[in-house]
Design a protein around this motif. Structure first.
Motif, PDB file in Angstrom:
ATOM      1  N   LEU A  49       0.738  -1.376   0.118  1.00  0.00           N
ATOM      2  CA  LEU A  49      -0.122  -0.102   0.028  1.00  0.00           C
ATOM      3  C   LEU A  49       0.844   1.332   0.104  1.00  0.00           C
ATOM      4  N   ALA A  50       2.066   1.260   0.611  1.00  0.00           N
ATOM      5  CA  ALA A  50       2.819   2.471   0.992  1.00  0.00           C
ATOM      6  C   ALA A  50       3.558   2.808  -0.526  1.00  0.00           C
ATOM      7  N   ALA A  51       3.856   1.421  -1.040  1.00  0.00           N
ATOM      8  CA  ALA A  51       4.431   1.693  -2.649  1.00  0.00           C
ATOM      9  C   ALA A  51       3.613   2.120  -3.323  1.00  0.00           C
ATOM     10  N   ALA A  52       2.333   1.629  -3.193  1.00  0.00           N
ATOM     11  CA  ALA A  52       1.205   2.208  -4.327  1.00  0.00           C
ATOM     12  C   ALA A  52       1.099   3.613  -4.250  1.00  0.00           C
ATOM     13  N   ARG A  53       1.190   4.219  -2.936  1.00  0.00           N
ATOM     14  CA  ARG A  53       1.224   5.723  -2.699  1.00  0.00           C
ATOM     15  C   ARG A  53       2.572   6.392  -3.084  1.00  0.00           C
ATOM     16  N   GLY A  54       3.474   5.593  -3.474  1.00  0.00           N
ATOM     17  CA  GLY A  54       4.749   6.157  -3.730  1.00  0.00           C
ATOM     18  C   GLY A  54       5.584   6.456  -2.472  1.00  0.00           C
ATOM     19  N   ASP A  55       5.283   6.022  -1.487  1.00  0.00           N
ATOM     20  CA  ASP A  55       5.796   6.172  -0.335  1.00  0.00           C
ATOM     21  C   ASP A  55       6.781   5.156   0.088  1.00  0.00           C
ATOM     22  N   GLY A  56       7.800   5.133   0.877  1.00  0.00           N
ATOM     23  CA  GLY A  56       8.449   4.264   1.722  1.00  0.00           C
ATOM     24  C   GLY A  56       7.741   3.467   2.635  1.00  0.00           C
ATOM     25  N   SER A  57       8.198   2.333   3.160  1.00  0.00           N
ATOM     26  CA  SER A  57       7.504   1.560   4.115  1.00  0.00           C
ATOM     27  C   SER A  57       8.578   1.200   5.363  1.00  0.00           C
ATOM     28  N   ASP A  58       8.059   1.438   6.481  1.00  0.00           N
ATOM     29  CA  ASP A  58       8.970   0.855   7.738  1.00  0.00           C
ATOM     30  C   ASP A  58       7.938  -0.019   8.530  1.00  0.00           C
TER      31      ASP A  58
END
Length: 105
Positions: free
Chosen positions: A68-77
């Motif tokens: 989901l984070a990748a789909a938003r263009g965000d990194g994920s922790d």
């Protein structure tokens, strides 16, 4: 830059290495995008601190959150957060559950 050489090409590769290579290809993931050691560490921590069945469920949830984070263009922790949560888990027991949690409503 990440090494794109399949794990199975390395001397001493294992069935797990070959499986992860095949799984990445099947799912359309870049080679070596799965950090096997980190996932196994997370699964171990969830299994030992929470309950054995928590291992695959936690790994799935982390993957879902990362996707989901990748789909938003965000990194994920998500992996780090889930590991910290598992290591600090203290089961509140049934009395700590929400009042409506088994009421069927």
């Amino acid at each position: 830059m990440t090494d794109q050489t399949p794990r199975a090409a390395e001397p001493g590769s294992s069935t797990l290495d070959r499986w992860v290579d095949a799984l990445e290809a099947e799912l359309g993931l870049p080679p070596r995008s799965v950090d096997v050691g980190a996932v196994l560490d997370l699964a171990r921590d969830a299994a030992h601190q929470v309950a054995r069945p928590a291992a695959p469920v936690t790994a799935y949830a982390v993957g879902y959150a990362a996707g989901l984070a990748a789909a938003r263009g965000d990194g994920s922790d998500a992996l780090e957060r889930a590991t910290a949560a598992a290591l600090s888990w203290q089961d509140p027991g049934p009395s700590g559950a929400r009042a409506d949690a088994g009421s069927g409503s």
